[in-house]
Design a protein around this motif. Sequence first.
Motif, mmCIF file in Angstrom:
data_model
loop_
_atom_site.group_PDB
_atom_site.id
_atom_site.type_symbol
_atom_site.label_atom_id
_atom_site.label_comp_id
_atom_site.label_asym_id
_atom_site.label_seq_id
_atom_site.Cartn_x
_atom_site.Cartn_y
_atom_site.Cartn_z
ATOM 1 N N ASP A 160 63.337 -33.572 -53.767
ATOM 2 C CA ASP A 160 63.247 -33.489 -52.110
ATOM 3 C C ASP A 160 62.261 -32.282 -51.813
ATOM 4 N N VAL B 187 64.177 -28.946 -51.279
ATOM 5 C CA VAL B 187 64.628 -28.524 -52.637
ATOM 6 C C VAL B 187 63.573 -27.659 -53.109
ATOM 7 N N ASP C 183 63.030 -24.533 -50.827
ATOM 8 C CA ASP C 183 63.853 -23.362 -51.097
ATOM 9 C C ASP C 183 63.649 -22.830 -52.397
ATOM 10 N N ARG D 252 58.916 -26.781 -61.228
ATOM 11 C CA ARG D 252 59.931 -27.511 -60.557
ATOM 12 C C ARG D 252 59.854 -28.847 -60.412
#
Length: 184
Positions: free
Chosen positions: A49, A52, A55, A39
């Motif tokens: 973030d 983010v 999640d 990611r």
Amino acid sequence: MDEDAETRLRVTLLGAVEVRRGDTVVPVPGARLRGLLIRLALAGGRAVDAGVLVDALWPEEGPADPANALQTLVSRLRRVLGASDAVAQVEGGYRLGVADDDVDVLRFERLAAAGRERLRAGDPQSAAALLDEAGRPVPRRGGGAVGRHPVDRAVRRGRGGSGRGPAGPGPVGRRGRAPERPAR
């Protein structure tokens, strides 16, 4: 040899996930740790973030203390990558110490877009050169897995991709087949 080349972090996402610091392959154990690496790598050195990341890493049910769980995972990734500055906490979240061209999929996307643009502009020779470069992984000193790279194999077979995975639609499971979906 330039010190930056020896310590530079590079991430391969097309094909098997691989991290290198210079010529050294850095194993990243564990699915969640690899998920954090991927990611962050996809952001190409820009901040992601914390919300983010939480999640993405815990899509179903998050941990009781998401900020602490994320910080623990970031600390583990720093240790694995061998440098405390490999993952920086910055305004707006966390960033991996890479540039776009240090992440193969971002390099591929940039070169492919530039090639398409040159083609639209009526410059097929420049377009071909850019698209050819996009189809070849970044060469690794000492050989490595360059010839086994999926894009390299597809180019040798005369195809631009398999129609699955990062180059096309649909997820690919083990043995190159789309995973079966449960009946509803």
